[in-house]
Design a protein around this motif. Structure first.
Motif, PDB file in Angstrom:
ATOM      1  N   ILE A 122       0.829  -1.604   0.380  1.00 24.84           N
ATOM      2  CA  ILE A 122       0.054  -0.472   0.195  1.00 24.84           C
ATOM      3  C   ILE A 122       1.089   0.981  -0.288  1.00 24.84           C
ATOM      4  N   THR A 123       1.715   1.419   0.395  1.00 25.68           N
ATOM      5  CA  THR A 123       2.997   2.245   0.768  1.00 25.68           C
ATOM      6  C   THR A 123       3.148   2.797  -1.118  1.00 25.68           C
ATOM      7  N   MET A 124       3.496   1.482  -1.299  1.00 28.70           N
ATOM      8  CA  MET A 124       3.963   1.596  -3.116  1.00 28.70           C
ATOM      9  C   MET A 124       3.065   2.192  -4.113  1.00 28.70           C
ATOM     10  N   LEU A 125       1.723   2.174  -3.609  1.00 26.66           N
ATOM     11  CA  LEU A 125       0.528   2.229  -4.444  1.00 26.66           C
ATOM     12  C   LEU A 125       0.051   3.610  -3.709  1.00 26.66           C
ATOM     13  N   CYS A 126       0.466   4.055  -2.442  1.00 26.74           N
ATOM     14  CA  CYS A 126       0.154   5.570  -2.376  1.00 26.74           C
ATOM     15  C   CYS A 126       0.892   6.295  -3.563  1.00 26.74           C
ATOM     16  N   ALA A 131       2.160  10.211  -7.109  1.00 24.50           N
ATOM     17  CA  ALA A 131       3.122  10.658  -8.676  1.00 24.50           C
ATOM     18  C   ALA A 131       2.488  10.867  -9.588  1.00 24.50           C
ATOM     19  N   ALA A 132       1.446  10.220  -9.440  1.00 24.40           N
ATOM     20  CA  ALA A 132       0.490   9.797 -11.047  1.00 24.40           C
ATOM     21  C   ALA A 132      -0.421  11.647 -10.941  1.00 24.40           C
ATOM     22  N   ALA A 133      -0.700  11.839  -9.744  1.00 24.34           N
ATOM     23  CA  ALA A 133      -0.841  13.341  -9.572  1.00 24.34           C
ATOM     24  C   ALA A 133      -0.196  14.012  -9.718  1.00 24.34           C
ATOM     25  N   ALA A 134       1.431  14.642  -9.703  1.00 24.73           N
ATOM     26  CA  ALA A 134       1.824  15.322 -10.231  1.00 24.73           C
ATOM     27  C   ALA A 134       2.634  15.398 -11.541  1.00 24.73           C
ATOM     28  N   LYS A 135       2.989  14.221 -12.468  1.00 30.26           N
ATOM     29  CA  LYS A 135       3.065  14.038 -13.264  1.00 30.26           C
ATOM     30  C   LYS A 135       1.979  14.460 -14.359  1.00 30.26           C
ATOM     31  N   TRP A 136       0.834  13.890 -14.087  1.00 32.17           N
ATOM     32  CA  TRP A 136      -0.220  13.697 -15.522  1.00 32.17           C
ATOM     33  C   TRP A 136      -1.199  15.289 -15.223  1.00 32.17           C
ATOM     34  N   PHE A 137      -1.504  15.429 -13.722  1.00 33.60           N
ATOM     35  CA  PHE A 137      -2.300  15.885 -13.360  1.00 33.60           C
ATOM     36  C   PHE A 137      -1.691  17.271 -12.831  1.00 33.60           C
ATOM     37  N   LEU A 139      -0.597  18.560 -10.506  1.00 30.78           N
ATOM     38  CA  LEU A 139      -0.576  18.973  -8.969  1.00 30.78           C
ATOM     39  C   LEU A 139       0.543  18.540  -7.532  1.00 30.78           C
ATOM     40  N   PRO A 140       1.437  18.763  -8.266  1.00 23.70           N
ATOM     41  CA  PRO A 140       1.967  19.243  -7.685  1.00 23.70           C
ATOM     42  C   PRO A 140       2.601  19.050  -5.525  1.00 23.70           C
ATOM     43  N   GLU A 141       2.096  19.833  -5.878  1.00 24.56           N
ATOM     44  CA  GLU A 141       2.352  20.129  -4.483  1.00 24.56           C
ATOM     45  C   GLU A 141       1.744  19.028  -3.503  1.00 24.56           C
ATOM     46  N   VAL A 142       0.886  17.584  -3.993  1.00 23.42           N
ATOM     47  CA  VAL A 142       1.054  16.869  -4.023  1.00 23.42           C
ATOM     48  C   VAL A 142       2.209  16.078  -3.184  1.00 23.42           C
ATOM     49  N   LEU A 143       2.836  16.263  -3.892  1.00 27.28           N
ATOM     50  CA  LEU A 143       4.598  15.636  -3.186  1.00 27.28           C
ATOM     51  C   LEU A 143       4.941  15.852  -1.769  1.00 27.28           C
ATOM     52  N   THR A 144       4.412  17.714  -1.206  1.00 28.19           N
ATOM     53  CA  THR A 144       4.283  18.122   0.127  1.00 28.19           C
ATOM     54  C   THR A 144       4.205  17.526   1.180  1.00 28.19           C
ATOM     55  N   GLN A 363      -7.950  11.643  -1.197  1.00 25.09           N
ATOM     56  CA  GLN A 363      -7.025  13.326  -0.777  1.00 25.09           C
ATOM     57  C   GLN A 363      -6.745  14.095  -2.016  1.00 25.09           C
ATOM     58  N   VAL A 364      -5.659  13.436  -3.125  1.00 28.06           N
ATOM     59  CA  VAL A 364      -5.458  13.383  -4.044  1.00 28.06           C
ATOM     60  C   VAL A 364      -6.797  14.526  -5.312  1.00 28.06           C
ATOM     61  N   ILE A 365      -7.436  13.973  -5.433  1.00 27.99           N
ATOM     62  CA  ILE A 365      -9.204  14.696  -6.101  1.00 27.99           C
ATOM     63  C   ILE A 365      -9.258  15.440  -5.164  1.00 27.99           C
ATOM     64  N   LYS A 366      -9.440  15.902  -4.016  1.00 28.45           N
ATOM     65  CA  LYS A 366      -9.779  16.730  -3.756  1.00 28.45           C
ATOM     66  C   LYS A 366      -8.918  18.328  -3.377  1.00 28.45           C
ATOM     67  N   THR A 367      -7.090  17.104  -3.595  1.00 27.16           N
ATOM     68  CA  THR A 367      -6.390  18.564  -4.020  1.00 27.16           C
ATOM     69  C   THR A 367      -7.359  20.122  -4.749  1.00 27.16           C
ATOM     70  N   PRO A 368      -7.433  20.079  -5.816  1.00 28.00           N
ATOM     71  CA  PRO A 368      -7.975  21.147  -6.268  1.00 28.00           C
ATOM     72  C   PRO A 368      -9.671  21.587  -6.239  1.00 28.00           C
ATOM     73  N   ARG A 369     -10.090  21.408  -5.275  1.00 29.41           N
ATOM     74  CA  ARG A 369     -11.840  21.507  -4.611  1.00 29.41           C
ATOM     75  C   ARG A 369     -11.602  21.945  -3.625  1.00 29.41           C
ATOM     76  N   VAL A 370     -12.693  22.977  -3.869  1.00 25.30           N
ATOM     77  CA  VAL A 370     -12.891  23.750  -2.272  1.00 25.30           C
ATOM     78  C   VAL A 370     -14.243  22.489  -1.223  1.00 25.30           C
ATOM     79  N   PRO A 371     -13.439  22.545  -0.018  1.00 23.03           N
ATOM     80  CA  PRO A 371     -14.566  22.113   0.566  1.00 23.03           C
ATOM     81  C   PRO A 371     -16.217  21.675   0.311  1.00 23.03           C
ATOM     82  N   ASP A 372     -16.938  20.771  -0.164  1.00 28.79           N
ATOM     83  CA  ASP A 372     -18.370  20.801  -0.641  1.00 28.79           C
ATOM     84  C   ASP A 372     -18.863  19.864  -0.185  1.00 28.79           C
TER      85      ASP A 372
END
Length: 407
Positions: A122-126, A131-137, A139-144, A363-372
């Motif tokens: 699960i560590t490698m999957l996460c 990494a996919a979120a930063a590379k293709w979407f 969202l580099p902020e998720v790497l922090t 968490q990644v999906i929520k990153t660019p969205r405001v709470p709803d």
């Protein structure tokens, strides 16, 4: 418990002196779990804890305001560790009472080995998700987040730390704790089945020493120690283990006492008011600050999670004691209303592992969205339904496998 069993355990020194046998005496309506039945309450509470952990692992939603951590000092992590110990006591204690000692140890360590590989997967999957979120979407902020940045700042060291469990991602640090406690379980049982109160005293002493001298397992490459310090958190696991071992022979490690129940219930009410009434919380923290100024150690006066500070520990123990002795809980746990929670609880490891991966994906999906509330509700609800489907499939598969083996 039958007379032959009683004689056997007394001869082995399990039941101990008369005062100890009194404390271990069965209470009304306690099943002998050794006959092969399951305690539905354990499955129910474990399922509830897994749902709360899933919700808490997706921070920033309105729904995390309704989980247990908002109504007292402890949260679902304490419940997870205690119930993991209880499940271990139920599953493994009889093998340490009779039969091959090595076979008993090997079975416990096989489970620890399974937890290790699940954690690595699960560590490698996460990591792949972030990494996919930063590379293709974009969202580099998720790497922090979630302790991931060390992998890019010190890649060689982090790649050493991950398999050594010295580098743990955020939200992925409870399985290493569980695995470590399982490795120590044979020792806990060898002492606890013969001298349970001695085992508890040693556990309390280790908890206090870990807080007093601040020793912990190390992190690498980051500084500091494990988020869940095994030397501190073992006390909950040991209490659960001793409770499960007692349940296995139809007893209670900590029996019902009206005075203890009243004190525990009063403490839960105090913690609730403390958490929900700001003025009372401020006054309580001021009192703890006075104690700290007088020299009381931090693990007595703070709410530190790493060292399982005393307010968190007492709140968790009070909650377990009250819920464990409420007669209504036995009927509720067997009802159809909580069947989904029982189902999740029976497949605890798979549900926790998949739920962890799903929560970090959310968490990644929520990153660019405001709470709803609507979107967050759909995401969390969809995730819980997926976990229910997984638990049903695993349970059904196990039932079909058992049916074929009998036929």
């Amino acid at each position: 418990m039958s007379q032959p069993e009683t004689a056997t355990y007394r001869a082995a020194g399990l039941l101990g002196p008369s005062w100890l046998r009194t404390l271990w005496s069965p209470v009304t309506n306690v099943e002998v779990v050794a006959t092969g039945g399951r305690d539905a309450r354990l499955d129910m509470f474990r399922g509830i804890a897994l749902v709360m952990i899933f919700i808490n692992h997706v921070p920033g939603t309105i729904y995390e305001s309704f989980t247990s951590r908002n109504f007292g000092f402890s949260d679902a992590a304490e419940a997870f560790v205690f119930m993991s110990g209880m499940a271990a006591g139920l599953a493994y204690s009889n093998r340490f009472r009779s039969g091959s000692l090595w076979a008993a140890i090997a079975r416990v360590w096989a489970r620890a080995r399974q937890l290790y590989f699940v954690h690595i997967v699960i560590t490698m999957l996460c990591l792949a998700i972030f990494a996919a979120a930063a590379k293709w979407f974009d969202l580099p902020e998720v790497l922090t987040r979630n302790n991931i940045s060390a992998l890019f700042q010190q890649p060689l060291s982090a790649l050493v730390g991950i398999p050594l469990l010295t580098h743990q991602l955020g939200y992925l640090n409870i399985l290493p704790l569980y695995m470590t406690l399982l490795l120590a379980t044979p020792l806990f049982l060898l002492v606890g089945l013969r001298k349970p109160w001695l085992m508890l005293a040693l556990s309390i002493a280790l908890w206090a020493a870990a807080g007093q001298f601040r020793f912990n397992l190390p992190n690498f490459p980051n500084s500091g120690g494990w988020f869940f310090n095994p030397f501190s958190w073992q006390i909950l696991f040991v209490l659960g283990l001793l409770s499960g071992a007692a349940m296995k022979v139809g007893q209670r490690f900590i029996p019902y006492r009206p005075a203890i129940f009243a004190i525990a219930a009063a403490f839960l009410v105090l913690a609730l008011f403390w958490a929900r009434i700001p003025q009372l919380g401020e006054a309580g923290r001021a009192m703890l600050a006075v104690l700290a100024d007088m020299g009381a150690p931090f693990y007595i006066t703070a709410f530190d999670k790493t060292y399982l500070a005393l307010p968190r520990l007492l709140h968790a123990l009070a909650l377990f004691y009250v819920l464990g002795h409420l007669p209504i809980m036995r009927n509720l746990a067997s009802s159809a209303v909580v069947a989904p929670f029982r189902l999740l609880g029976r497949q605890g490891l798979a549900v926790f592992a998949v739920g962890t991966v799903l929560s970090l994906l959310l968490q990644v999906i929520k990153t660019p969205r405001v709470p709803d509330p609507l979107v967050d509700g759909l995401m969390l609800g969809g995730g819980i339904l997926a976990l229910l489907a997984l638990a049903w499939l695993l349970t059904r598969t196990a039932e079909l496998t058992r049916a074929r083996s009998v036929a």
